[in-house]
Design a protein around this motif. Sequence first.
Motif, PDB file in Angstrom:
ATOM      1  N   ARG A  82     -28.093  40.218 -17.284  1.00 45.24           N
ATOM      2  CA  ARG A  82     -27.339  38.993 -17.005  1.00 45.24           C
ATOM      3  C   ARG A  82     -28.224  37.788 -17.315  1.00 45.24           C
ATOM      4  NH1 ARG A  82     -22.695  40.597 -14.814  1.00 45.24           N
ATOM      5  NH2 ARG A  82     -22.657  42.563 -13.640  1.00 45.24           N
ATOM      6  N   LEU A  83     -27.813  37.038 -18.337  1.00 45.88           N
ATOM      7  CA  LEU A  83     -28.570  35.883 -18.804  1.00 45.88           C
ATOM      8  C   LEU A  83     -27.867  34.620 -18.319  1.00 45.88           C
ATOM      9  CD1 LEU A  83     -29.153  38.336 -20.742  1.00 45.88           C
ATOM     10  CD2 LEU A  83     -29.567  36.651 -22.526  1.00 45.88           C
ATOM     11  N   ALA A  84     -28.473  33.932 -17.370  1.00 45.07           N
ATOM     12  CA  ALA A  84     -27.881  32.726 -16.803  1.00 45.07           C
ATOM     13  C   ALA A  84     -28.384  31.499 -17.543  1.00 45.07           C
ATOM     14  CB  ALA A  84     -28.208  32.618 -15.316  1.00 45.07           C
ATOM     15  N   THR A  85     -27.459  30.640 -17.954  1.00 44.15           N
ATOM     16  CA  THR A  85     -27.798  29.373 -18.603  1.00 44.15           C
ATOM     17  C   THR A  85     -27.029  28.244 -17.922  1.00 44.15           C
ATOM     18  OG1 THR A  85     -26.002  29.224 -20.226  1.00 44.15           O
ATOM     19  CG2 THR A  85     -27.835  30.688 -20.757  1.00 44.15           C
ATOM     20  N   GLY A  86     -27.322  27.005 -18.316  1.00 45.57           N
ATOM     21  CA  GLY A  86     -26.594  25.870 -17.770  1.00 45.57           C
ATOM     22  C   GLY A  86     -25.139  25.858 -18.182  1.00 45.57           C
ATOM     23  N   GLU A  87     -24.803  26.560 -19.273  1.00 47.36           N
ATOM     24  CA  GLU A  87     -23.423  26.636 -19.748  1.00 47.36           C
ATOM     25  C   GLU A  87     -22.644  27.776 -19.104  1.00 47.36           C
ATOM     26  OE1 GLU A  87     -21.528  24.864 -21.710  1.00 47.36           O
ATOM     27  OE2 GLU A  87     -22.970  23.385 -22.449  1.00 47.36           O
ATOM     28  N   GLY A  88     -23.335  28.698 -18.470  1.00 44.28           N
ATOM     29  CA  GLY A  88     -22.694  29.868 -17.892  1.00 44.28           C
ATOM     30  C   GLY A  88     -23.547  31.103 -18.096  1.00 44.28           C
ATOM     31  N   THR A  89     -23.034  32.252 -17.670  1.00 45.09           N
ATOM     32  CA  THR A  89     -23.774  33.505 -17.723  1.00 45.09           C
ATOM     33  C   THR A  89     -23.250  34.400 -18.837  1.00 45.09           C
ATOM     34  OG1 THR A  89     -24.263  33.451 -15.359  1.00 45.09           O
ATOM     35  CG2 THR A  89     -24.401  35.588 -16.437  1.00 45.09           C
ATOM     36  N   VAL A  90     -24.189  35.003 -19.561  1.00 44.20           N
ATOM     37  CA  VAL A  90     -23.868  35.966 -20.604  1.00 44.20           C
ATOM     38  C   VAL A  90     -24.254  37.352 -20.087  1.00 44.20           C
ATOM     39  CG1 VAL A  90     -24.293  36.683 -22.981  1.00 44.20           C
ATOM     40  CG2 VAL A  90     -24.319  34.243 -22.390  1.00 44.20           C
ATOM     41  N   GLY A 128     -36.669  30.040 -17.198  1.00 46.39           N
ATOM     42  CA  GLY A 128     -37.081  28.678 -17.510  1.00 46.39           C
ATOM     43  C   GLY A 128     -37.385  28.431 -18.974  1.00 46.39           C
ATOM     44  N   SER A 129     -37.226  29.440 -19.820  1.00 48.52           N
ATOM     45  CA  SER A 129     -37.521  29.265 -21.243  1.00 48.52           C
ATOM     46  C   SER A 129     -36.320  28.703 -21.997  1.00 48.52           C
ATOM     47  CB  SER A 129     -37.953  30.593 -21.871  1.00 48.52           C
ATOM     48  OG  SER A 129     -36.897  31.535 -21.845  1.00 48.52           O
ATOM     49  N   LYS A 130     -36.610  27.983 -23.091  1.00 46.43           N
ATOM     50  CA  LYS A 130     -35.554  27.395 -23.907  1.00 46.43           C
ATOM     51  C   LYS A 130     -35.208  28.304 -25.081  1.00 46.43           C
ATOM     52  CE  LYS A 130     -36.696  22.517 -23.055  1.00 46.43           C
ATOM     53  NZ  LYS A 130     -37.090  21.237 -23.706  1.00 46.43           N
ATOM     54  N   CYS A 131     -33.913  28.376 -25.393  1.00 47.58           N
ATOM     55  CA  CYS A 131     -33.502  29.022 -26.641  1.00 47.58           C
ATOM     56  C   CYS A 131     -33.865  28.064 -27.762  1.00 47.58           C
ATOM     57  CB  CYS A 131     -32.008  29.307 -26.622  1.00 47.58           C
ATOM     58  SG  CYS A 131     -31.530  30.531 -25.373  1.00 47.58           S
ATOM     59  N   HIS A 132     -34.655  28.526 -28.726  1.00 51.36           N
ATOM     60  CA  HIS A 132     -35.303  27.626 -29.671  1.00 51.36           C
ATOM     61  C   HIS A 132     -34.591  27.478 -31.008  1.00 51.36           C
ATOM     62  CE1 HIS A 132     -36.979  31.705 -30.217  1.00 51.36           C
ATOM     63  NE2 HIS A 132     -36.954  31.406 -31.519  1.00 51.36           N
ATOM     64  N   ARG A 133     -33.571  28.305 -31.271  1.00 50.02           N
ATOM     65  CA  ARG A 133     -32.966  28.251 -32.609  1.00 50.02           C
ATOM     66  C   ARG A 133     -31.473  28.555 -32.580  1.00 50.02           C
ATOM     67  NH1 ARG A 133     -35.489  31.232 -37.942  1.00 50.02           N
ATOM     68  NH2 ARG A 133     -34.403  29.960 -39.500  1.00 50.02           N
ATOM     69  N   LEU A 134     -30.746  27.789 -33.349  1.00 47.83           N
ATOM     70  CA  LEU A 134     -29.308  27.988 -33.519  1.00 47.83           C
ATOM     71  C   LEU A 134     -29.005  27.943 -35.014  1.00 47.83           C
ATOM     72  CD1 LEU A 134     -26.398  28.103 -32.237  1.00 47.83           C
ATOM     73  CD2 LEU A 134     -26.410  25.592 -32.393  1.00 47.83           C
ATOM     74  N   GLY A 179     -31.551  25.113 -36.717  1.00 46.40           N
ATOM     75  CA  GLY A 179     -32.546  24.324 -36.000  1.00 46.40           C
ATOM     76  C   GLY A 179     -32.392  24.498 -34.499  1.00 46.40           C
ATOM     77  N   ALA A 180     -33.087  23.703 -33.752  1.00 48.58           N
ATOM     78  CA  ALA A 180     -32.976  23.758 -32.292  1.00 48.58           C
ATOM     79  C   ALA A 180     -31.581  23.303 -31.862  1.00 48.58           C
ATOM     80  CB  ALA A 180     -34.028  22.860 -31.657  1.00 48.58           C
ATOM     81  N   PRO A 181     -31.036  23.885 -30.796  1.00 47.22           N
ATOM     82  CA  PRO A 181     -29.732  23.425 -30.314  1.00 47.22           C
ATOM     83  C   PRO A 181     -29.746  21.937 -29.979  1.00 47.22           C
ATOM     84  CG  PRO A 181     -30.345  25.494 -29.268  1.00 47.22           C
ATOM     85  CD  PRO A 181     -31.559  25.011 -30.018  1.00 47.22           C
ATOM     86  N   LYS A 182     -28.614  21.288 -30.191  1.00 43.72           N
ATOM     87  CA  LYS A 182     -28.528  19.846 -29.953  1.00 43.72           C
ATOM     88  C   LYS A 182     -28.849  19.508 -28.513  1.00 43.72           C
ATOM     89  CE  LYS A 182     -25.492  15.865 -30.622  1.00 43.72           C
ATOM     90  NZ  LYS A 182     -24.174  15.401 -31.164  1.00 43.72           N
ATOM     91  N   GLU A 183     -28.298  20.279 -27.599  1.00 43.24           N
ATOM     92  CA  GLU A 183     -28.613  20.119 -26.184  1.00 43.24           C
ATOM     93  C   GLU A 183     -29.475  21.289 -25.748  1.00 43.24           C
ATOM     94  OE1 GLU A 183     -25.160  19.560 -23.793  1.00 43.24           O
ATOM     95  OE2 GLU A 183     -24.427  17.843 -24.967  1.00 43.24           O
ATOM     96  N   PRO A 184     -30.555  21.051 -25.017  1.00 40.98           N
ATOM     97  CA  PRO A 184     -31.436  22.146 -24.605  1.00 40.98           C
ATOM     98  C   PRO A 184     -30.680  23.260 -23.892  1.00 40.98           C
ATOM     99  CG  PRO A 184     -32.439  20.033 -24.098  1.00 40.98           C
ATOM    100  CD  PRO A 184     -31.028  19.739 -24.527  1.00 40.98           C
ATOM    101  N   VAL A 185     -30.981  24.474 -24.286  1.00 41.53           N
ATOM    102  CA  VAL A 185     -30.376  25.657 -23.669  1.00 41.53           C
ATOM    103  C   VAL A 185     -31.479  26.410 -22.943  1.00 41.53           C
ATOM    104  CG1 VAL A 185     -29.107  27.790 -24.058  1.00 41.53           C
ATOM    105  CG2 VAL A 185     -28.675  25.797 -25.526  1.00 41.53           C
ATOM    106  N   VAL A 186     -31.423  26.412 -21.621  1.00 39.08           N
ATOM    107  CA  VAL A 186     -32.477  27.023 -20.816  1.00 39.08           C
ATOM    108  C   VAL A 186     -31.959  28.301 -20.171  1.00 39.08           C
ATOM    109  CG1 VAL A 186     -34.012  26.728 -18.832  1.00 39.08           C
ATOM    110  CG2 VAL A 186     -33.534  24.785 -20.341  1.00 39.08           C
ATOM    111  N   LEU A 187     -32.743  29.369 -20.309  1.00 39.56           N
ATOM    112  CA  LEU A 187     -32.442  30.598 -19.579  1.00 39.56           C
ATOM    113  C   LEU A 187     -32.985  30.415 -18.160  1.00 39.56           C
ATOM    114  CD1 LEU A 187     -33.436  33.325 -22.215  1.00 39.56           C
ATOM    115  CD2 LEU A 187     -31.141  32.529 -21.641  1.00 39.56           C
ATOM    116  N   THR A 188     -32.100  30.048 -17.255  1.00 36.75           N
ATOM    117  CA  THR A 188     -32.556  29.809 -15.891  1.00 36.75           C
ATOM    118  C   THR A 188     -33.011  31.106 -15.221  1.00 36.75           C
ATOM    119  OG1 THR A 188     -30.250  29.953 -15.138  1.00 36.75           O
ATOM    120  CG2 THR A 188     -31.133  27.758 -15.595  1.00 36.75           C
ATOM    121  N   SER A 189     -32.377  32.217 -15.601  1.00 37.85           N
ATOM    122  CA  SER A 189     -32.821  33.514 -15.099  1.00 37.85           C
ATOM    123  C   SER A 189     -32.256  34.616 -15.988  1.00 37.85           C
ATOM    124  CB  SER A 189     -32.373  33.747 -13.651  1.00 37.85           C
ATOM    125  OG  SER A 189     -30.960  33.887 -13.564  1.00 37.85           O
ATOM    126  N   VAL A 190     -32.984  35.714 -16.058  1.00 37.94           N
ATOM    127  CA  VAL A 190     -32.523  36.933 -16.721  1.00 37.94           C
ATOM    128  C   VAL A 190     -32.772  38.072 -15.755  1.00 37.94           C
ATOM    129  CG1 VAL A 190     -32.831  38.513 -18.662  1.00 37.94           C
ATOM    130  CG2 VAL A 190     -33.022  36.039 -19.040  1.00 37.94           C
TER     131      VAL A 190
END
Length: 234
Positions: free
Chosen positions: A80-88, A115-121, A218-229
């Motif tokens: 379960r990958l939690a982000t600010g946009e929701g959980t995957v 707490g890590s950022k997704c670095h590429r889209l 490139g990097a996502p326009k808005e930072p995407v942080v994995l708040t928890s996995v």
Amino acid sequence: MSLTSGNRFGGRRSGRTAATVVAAAAACSGLTWTAVALTSSSTVAKPPVTCAYTPTKGGSRTVGVPSFEAAAAGRPLTFRLATGEGTVTVKALTEEAPCTTNSFSYLAGKKYFDGSKCHRLTTTGIFVLECGDPAGVGNSDPGYSYPDENLAGAVYPAGTVAVSKAQPGRNGGQFFISYGDPAFPLKPDWTPFGKVVEGLDVVKRIAAKGTANGAPDGAPKEPVVLTSVRVQSQ
């Protein structure tokens, strides 16, 4: 970079005929055979799974090297990958990629991703969101590497979760999520280790915002942080 510019990511005989040949050979040699069914129902013992995790000198955040228990290989797991946009939610391919799923579970347990950022889209040709580097740049590993697996016939349709590489042949903690089917066939170079079963719309919403510089990669326009996995055993 873990996705290369070239491809964007870094005669069979019937069972009856075989049986006839075996029988003929036996007759010629004067051997008497007990009837044996040469069918697809025959079971062949699989060799025990072994995983090789090799320490490296790289890594912005090192967490030791995982161990592997063969008895636990294949057990059902959910990531379960939690982000600010929701959980995957990802169903782990534990039987097909036991060493990779064991590594991912280990890193999640160490809160390596938290707490890590997704670095590429990437939004053209292939459609992927890449994450898993605590440094947020896509060139580090967790302090160990391991070989590819599950590559025979590997494809990367929407919902695929696969390992991406900091360097060729060097699997670590980085991974990508396909949010759309690729526009062209990809070489089977990246270990698939999971399938998104819920939350693919989360990744699509992230992708819809585009990249920070407006380019297709490139990097996502808005930072995407994995708040928890987190890992859930079934």
